[in-house]
Design an enzyme around this catalytic site. Sequence first.
Site, PDB file in Angstrom:
ATOM      1  N   ASP A 209      -3.510   7.624   5.218  1.00 51.02           N
ATOM      2  CA  ASP A 209      -3.094   6.231   5.413  1.00 51.02           C
ATOM      3  C   ASP A 209      -3.593   5.718   6.768  1.00 51.02           C
ATOM      4  OD1 ASP A 209      -1.879   3.843   4.887  1.00 51.02           O
ATOM      5  OD2 ASP A 209       0.154   4.510   5.367  1.00 51.02           O
ATOM      6  N   GLU A 210      -3.697   4.393   6.894  1.00 54.82           N
ATOM      7  CA  GLU A 210      -4.129   3.736   8.144  1.00 54.82           C
ATOM      8  C   GLU A 210      -5.449   4.328   8.653  1.00 54.82           C
ATOM      9  OE1 GLU A 210      -2.739   1.126   9.057  1.00 54.82           O
ATOM     10  OE2 GLU A 210      -0.623   1.175   8.496  1.00 54.82           O
TER      11      GLU A 210
ATOM     12  N   GLN B  71      -7.524  -4.947  10.203  1.00 55.00           N
ATOM     13  CA  GLN B  71      -6.373  -4.625  11.049  1.00 55.00           C
ATOM     14  C   GLN B  71      -6.683  -3.484  12.024  1.00 55.00           C
ATOM     15  OE1 GLN B  71      -2.284  -5.097   9.284  1.00 55.00           O
ATOM     16  NE2 GLN B  71      -3.390  -4.882   7.363  1.00 55.00           N
TER      17      GLN B  71
ATOM     18  N   LYS C 122       0.803  -1.221   0.000  1.00 54.76           N
ATOM     19  CA  LYS C 122       0.000   0.000   0.000  1.00 54.76           C
ATOM     20  C   LYS C 122       0.835   1.270   0.000  1.00 54.76           C
ATOM     21  CE  LYS C 122      -0.667   0.225   5.048  1.00 54.76           C
ATOM     22  NZ  LYS C 122       0.035   1.482   5.267  1.00 54.76           N
ATOM     23  N   THR C 123       1.984   1.253   0.691  1.00 54.18           N
ATOM     24  CA  THR C 123       2.817   2.467   0.746  1.00 54.18           C
ATOM     25  C   THR C 123       3.338   2.818  -0.642  1.00 54.18           C
ATOM     26  OG1 THR C 123       3.476   1.899   3.001  1.00 54.18           O
ATOM     27  CG2 THR C 123       4.794   3.555   1.857  1.00 54.18           C
TER      28      THR C 123
ATOM     29  N   ARG D 230       2.148 -11.174  10.295  1.00 51.27           N
ATOM     30  CA  ARG D 230       3.524 -10.666  10.420  1.00 51.27           C
ATOM     31  C   ARG D 230       4.518 -11.684   9.864  1.00 51.27           C
ATOM     32  NH1 ARG D 230       2.213  -6.322   9.868  1.00 51.27           N
ATOM     33  NH2 ARG D 230       0.168  -7.275   9.633  1.00 51.27           N
TER      34      ARG D 230
END
Length: 730
Positions: free
Chosen positions: A220-221, A253, A35-36, A621
């Site tokens: 973002d987030e 998330q 996504k970044t 993770r």
Amino acid sequence: MKNIDLLKNLNSKQKEIVSENRKNLLILAGAGSGKTLVLIRRIAWLIYKENCSPKSILAVTFTNKAAKELKTRITSLLINNFQKNNIWIGTFHSFAYYLLRKHYLNVGLTKNFQIIDSYDQKIIIKRILKKLSLKDKIFSIENILKYINNIKNNILNNHFYKNNLYNINLSKIYDEYQSFCKITEVIDFNELIFYLYKLFLNNPKILKIYQKRFQNILIDEFQDTNDIQYKFISLLYNKHYNTKIVLVGDDDQSIYGWRGAKINNINRFLQEFDKVKMILLEQNYRSTSNILEVANKLISYNNNRLKKKLWTNADNGDLITIYYALNEFDEAEYIAKYIKQKILKKNIKLNNYAILYRNNSQSRILEEILLKFSIPYKIYGGIQFFERQEIKNILSYLRLISNYNDDSSFERIINIPKRGIGNTTLNYIKYIANKYSLTLWKSSFFLLKNKNFLNKTSFYALKKFITLITFLKNNIKHQSLSKIIKQTIKFSGLWDMYNKNCLFEKDNTKINNLKEFINAAKYFTKKKLQYKTKLNNLKIKDVNLLTDFLSQTLLLNENINKNNEKKNNYIQLMTIHASKGLEFSEVFIVGMEEGIFPNKISFDEKSINEERRLAYVGITRAKKKLTLTYTKKRFLYGKEINSIQSRFINELPQNCIKNISYIQNISVLPKKNYLFIKKKYFIGQMVYHKNFGQGIILKIEILKKNEKLQIKFDNTIIKWIMSNYIQSSI
């Protein structure tokens, strides 16, 4: 810049996002989906292909680290200083600070207003409690702080909670706090966005300036936004100026509900903003197919989610290991042996391994066993167990009870909890001690015999402290070690200090750590009793149990620090919350049991869903291998209980799982490996030698068929001795 430069190495969905015409977009980005990179390319596309001015772009994220990475990577795609210097990239709080510096008068601030942190807030709250004659035993400073932040983060009326005397007093504290901040020209961290919201809400002309400027907003987030952040975004958005918003987030998330994040903000955006196009990023570039299948299946049990399914072109990879351990020590040893085997086979990077847990208190046994196997580790974003404030405080009480002459322990806890003994009194105790070559304990007795040296308040406060320690000292006779610790925690006031009425946070970490410390004492006693039987058979006198426990604890902590200082190559220990945004080749998640994970306070569907999202975050993770562990029994809340396997394990697809049990006596290690079959000793262990008596292990050298031990004996002699000459051990 050509299309190929911005669309290079992107998958079809990523290309769609980057090259989409200006419109409101919701990017539902799964873990490890890149996504970044997409966000960076989208910003560059707006400038180069949509001909948007860099000044029109506002990119907001949650942490300074993320903002810095975003700024660095976007800068590498821009060709001139105008482009680089005019995009606004930062956190919500830094953006608020920037605008409040320009428009301070409009929100009633002074030109030189300063920002205070939580430490400064606590000092202010202490002053207010004193002013209002309210006891901090009843009004926890931490809870008052949470109350103040909750009011601001959710734009609530301070008088909303006035339904009982306790909340009426909280409301008074809030009013006094706000008044104090205004007089002293300070604002707290959470107030930055609160004041920015007020600025836009009450000043339409100023709002219009920034609506005109920021016509391209990227956040973002987004799943971590709270109510006031959502409302700030809503105010800045203006259809008349053709504002377009790109939100990147993942409802699966969302794990910060306990600090005010609203998962429903994603659905609100879809419902309340015009013509939002949702694009799913489901291709994962991090994990194996088996790991993703496990994650997908687990999260599918949550209702009311925006459904997506992660997938990858990577191989299936290893099956997910589920280890059923006898207890928490077997659980930790299974992991340590596995990692030690990896170290022996090849020169691995321990940084690629992570052990995740639900609660901080779970780290103690993991730390102990990793030390036993000489595996360096680091607590990510936290403090080693025996370095935690509450543990150091109880240790200091116990050391002073054991030895009145322990000046460092005396000084640490003389006013913890607060009992009216300030620096002036302490400095005078030190002065007398230095003058007459006394310990602080004896100096205190000197002052109490001569009443004229101290004022009345200080005299009785000191007398009360000395009486307390003397009482605890006399009370340890004929008591078990765990009971000594329980009573010390209770009568010292530490329990009340850490267990004040919690307004928002139901799970008190410090109390859990104290309970875990009691568990450590119980386990130590159990092993010591086995050792004592051997000593009695050999007619050797045993040492004081409390003294022995304190000595081993101190040595254990010292060796942890020495062990970890040797290398920069650590295995990483952390809570699952702290692991968000990180990735590791191999991940172990421990304590997969009901009451631990999901947490014991999770009793309704909403809280269970957040716990399941947290498990999903932990699982995703892992890049190559994932191991989940649970136990048959463990010490929990001060007693040994029979564990119940976490419901989350039952929700995993069986075709992706390999079960291993302590019952099967299955080891991940080859049976001929002398290091683990022969190893009986660990640093900090008490042992006995027929000539030198009782001693404690300082160092261990592993030889081909034996172990060489460096032992400090009771007569202070330090010797290297082969382990086959040690006759007994605990």
